[in-house]
Design a protein around this motif. Sequence first.
Motif, PDB file in Angstrom:
ATOM      1  N   ALA A 136      51.095  41.775  38.449  1.00  0.00           N
ATOM      2  CA  ALA A 136      49.959  40.866  38.241  1.00  0.00           C
ATOM      3  C   ALA A 136      48.727  41.411  38.949  1.00  0.00           C
ATOM      4  O   ALA A 136      48.819  41.938  40.058  1.00  0.00           O
ATOM      5  CB  ALA A 136      50.288  39.467  38.774  1.00  0.00           C
ATOM      6  N   GLY A 137      47.607  41.326  38.297  1.00  0.00           N
ATOM      7  CA  GLY A 137      46.389  41.833  38.926  1.00  0.00           C
ATOM      8  C   GLY A 137      45.164  41.308  38.205  1.00  0.00           C
ATOM      9  O   GLY A 137      45.237  40.897  37.052  1.00  0.00           O
ATOM     10  N   ARG A 138      44.064  41.276  38.923  1.00  0.00           N
ATOM     11  CA  ARG A 138      42.808  40.907  38.264  1.00  0.00           C
ATOM     12  C   ARG A 138      41.671  41.813  38.761  1.00  0.00           C
ATOM     13  O   ARG A 138      41.591  42.187  39.927  1.00  0.00           O
ATOM     14  CB  ARG A 138      42.460  39.441  38.446  1.00  0.00           C
ATOM     15  N   GLY A 139      40.828  42.170  37.814  1.00  0.00           N
ATOM     16  CA  GLY A 139      39.681  43.007  38.136  1.00  0.00           C
ATOM     17  C   GLY A 139      38.442  42.379  37.555  1.00  0.00           C
ATOM     18  O   GLY A 139      38.310  41.158  37.551  1.00  0.00           O
ATOM     19  N   TRP A 140      37.573  43.195  36.994  1.00  0.00           N
ATOM     20  CA  TRP A 140      36.318  42.715  36.415  1.00  0.00           C
ATOM     21  C   TRP A 140      35.556  41.910  37.448  1.00  0.00           C
ATOM     22  O   TRP A 140      35.283  40.718  37.271  1.00  0.00           O
ATOM     23  CB  TRP A 140      36.590  41.927  35.143  1.00  0.00           C
ATOM     24  N   CYS A 141      35.239  42.563  38.567  1.00  0.00           N
ATOM     25  CA  CYS A 141      34.589  41.886  39.689  1.00  0.00           C
ATOM     26  C   CYS A 141      33.099  41.685  39.456  1.00  0.00           C
ATOM     27  O   CYS A 141      32.548  40.653  39.798  1.00  0.00           O
ATOM     28  CB  CYS A 141      34.776  42.717  40.960  1.00  0.00           C
ATOM     29  N   GLY A 142      32.412  42.689  38.890  1.00  0.00           N
ATOM     30  CA  GLY A 142      30.960  42.614  38.742  1.00  0.00           C
ATOM     31  C   GLY A 142      30.277  43.215  39.965  1.00  0.00           C
ATOM     32  O   GLY A 142      30.933  43.644  40.914  1.00  0.00           O
ATOM     33  N   VAL A 166      35.900  37.295  46.300  1.00  0.00           N
ATOM     34  CA  VAL A 166      36.475  38.441  47.004  1.00  0.00           C
ATOM     35  C   VAL A 166      37.885  38.092  47.476  1.00  0.00           C
ATOM     36  O   VAL A 166      38.842  38.847  47.268  1.00  0.00           O
ATOM     37  CB  VAL A 166      35.597  38.850  48.211  1.00  0.00           C
ATOM     38  N   GLY A 167      38.012  36.908  48.078  1.00  0.00           N
ATOM     39  CA  GLY A 167      39.312  36.474  48.577  1.00  0.00           C
ATOM     40  C   GLY A 167      40.350  36.378  47.474  1.00  0.00           C
ATOM     41  O   GLY A 167      41.511  36.720  47.661  1.00  0.00           O
ATOM     42  N   GLU A 168      39.903  35.937  46.298  1.00  0.00           N
ATOM     43  CA  GLU A 168      40.822  35.766  45.177  1.00  0.00           C
ATOM     44  C   GLU A 168      41.341  37.111  44.670  1.00  0.00           C
ATOM     45  O   GLU A 168      42.535  37.283  44.424  1.00  0.00           O
ATOM     46  CB  GLU A 168      40.090  35.017  44.063  1.00  0.00           C
ATOM     47  N   VAL A 169      40.438  38.070  44.538  1.00  0.00           N
ATOM     48  CA  VAL A 169      40.850  39.401  44.054  1.00  0.00           C
ATOM     49  C   VAL A 169      41.843  40.030  45.036  1.00  0.00           C
ATOM     50  O   VAL A 169      42.882  40.566  44.639  1.00  0.00           O
ATOM     51  CB  VAL A 169      39.617  40.321  43.863  1.00  0.00           C
ATOM     52  N   VAL A 170      41.528  39.927  46.320  1.00  0.00           N
ATOM     53  CA  VAL A 170      42.414  40.516  47.332  1.00  0.00           C
ATOM     54  C   VAL A 170      43.749  39.763  47.370  1.00  0.00           C
ATOM     55  O   VAL A 170      44.811  40.369  47.555  1.00  0.00           O
ATOM     56  CB  VAL A 170      41.724  40.534  48.713  1.00  0.00           C
ATOM     57  N   ALA A 171      43.704  38.447  47.167  1.00  0.00           N
ATOM     58  CA  ALA A 171      44.947  37.658  47.187  1.00  0.00           C
ATOM     59  C   ALA A 171      45.861  38.052  46.029  1.00  0.00           C
ATOM     60  O   ALA A 171      47.058  38.270  46.211  1.00  0.00           O
ATOM     61  CB  ALA A 171      44.628  36.170  47.124  1.00  0.00           C
ATOM     62  N   ALA A 174      39.348  48.561  46.148  1.00  0.00           N
ATOM     63  CA  ALA A 174      39.807  48.453  47.536  1.00  0.00           C
ATOM     64  C   ALA A 174      41.186  47.807  47.609  1.00  0.00           C
ATOM     65  O   ALA A 174      42.069  48.260  48.336  1.00  0.00           O
ATOM     66  CB  ALA A 174      38.799  47.649  48.356  1.00  0.00           C
ATOM     67  N   SER A 175      41.372  46.741  46.810  1.00  0.00           N
ATOM     68  CA  SER A 175      42.668  46.051  46.839  1.00  0.00           C
ATOM     69  C   SER A 175      43.777  46.958  46.310  1.00  0.00           C
ATOM     70  O   SER A 175      44.891  46.964  46.822  1.00  0.00           O
ATOM     71  CB  SER A 175      42.606  44.747  46.034  1.00  0.00           C
ATOM     72  N   LYS A 176      43.469  47.754  45.282  1.00  0.00           N
ATOM     73  CA  LYS A 176      44.483  48.650  44.709  1.00  0.00           C
ATOM     74  C   LYS A 176      44.776  49.822  45.638  1.00  0.00           C
ATOM     75  O   LYS A 176      45.902  50.301  45.699  1.00  0.00           O
ATOM     76  CB  LYS A 176      44.017  49.139  43.339  1.00  0.00           C
TER      77      LYS A 176
END
Length: 245
Positions: free
Chosen positions: A81-87, A97-102, A147-149
Motif C-alpha cells: 500500500a502506498g500513496r504519492g502525488w504529493c504536489g 505530510v504526516g499522511e504520506v509518511v504514515a 523520502a518515505s520510500k
Amino acid sequence: GSVVLVTGASSGIGAATAHRLAGAGARLVLHGRDADRLTAVAAATGGTALTVDLSGPAGARALARAAVEVAGQVDVLVSNAGRGWCGPLPAMTGAQVGEVVAVNLVSPIELTRALLPGMLARGHGRLVYVGSIAARTGVAEEAVYAASKAGVDGFAESLRFELAGTGLGVSVVVPGVVATPFFARRGRPYRRSLPRPVAPETVAAVIERMIVTGRAERHVPGWLAVPAALRVVAPSAYRWLAARF
Ligand code: NAI
C-alpha cells in the motif's frame, strides 16, 4: 499453503500480486482502503478482505491483529500500500505530510513489528516491501513520497542484517513506472516525459519470486534497472539519465 497478507490489494500491483499468488495456492488476506474494489479482488482470488485506513499509526496494528485473527497466522507480508502525488512542497499541509509518511513508511514498520514475533517463533517468514525508484532518481513534486520510500529501503536493508540466520527473508522491490491507477492519476504531459510503463503483473512476478526463494534481494523491474546499475559504475552518466526521466 502459506498465509500471505497483501496490503493495498484493491488495485494495481497489489491486486496483480493477489491474483498471481492465488494461482500458486497461497491463502490470502487482502487489505485495501476501498471496500468495493477490494471485495471484488477477494472474491476473484478466494482471499479474505480487510478494509483499514493506514493514514495513521494505529491502522497497521489493527490490520495485523485482524489478519492473525482471521487466518491464525501470517507467514508472508507483502507491504505494498502506498500513496504519492504529493504536489509542490510549499502547498502541502503538515497533515498531508504526516499522511504520506504514515501510509508509506510508518505502516510498513508497524505491520512488521506486529507480525515479527510470530514469524520468529515459527522460524519462518517472508517480508517483501514495495519501494520506489523515486527514492533514488528523485521526482519533482514528490519530495515527501521519495523520502518515505527511501525510508522503506533503509528499513528493509537494515532489518535484513538484524534477521540474518533466523529463517526469515527480507526483500525490496523497487518499481520504476508501472501502469496502475497510481500512475494514471498523473497528467498526460508528466506521463509523456517518461518511458513506457511496465505491467503490474511484471512486478507481481518479481514479488512471487522473492517469496518463493526467500533470498535477500533488491530488484528493480524493467528499464530502470539500467540507470540503477549505472549509478554504481558511473555517477555522472546516471545523473545525466536521471535528469531526463
Ligand atoms: P494503486 O493506486 O493501484 O494502489 C495503491 C494501494 O494503496 C491501493 O490499494 C490503496 O487502497 C492503498 N492505499 C493508498 N492509501 C491508503 C491509505 N491511506 N490506507 C490504506 N491503503 C491505502 O497503485 P500501485 O501503483 O499499484 O501502487 C502500489 C505500490 O507501488 C505503492 O506503494 C506505490 O508507491 C508503489 N510504486 C508504484 C509505481 C507506479 O508507477 N505505479 C512506481 C513505484 C512504486
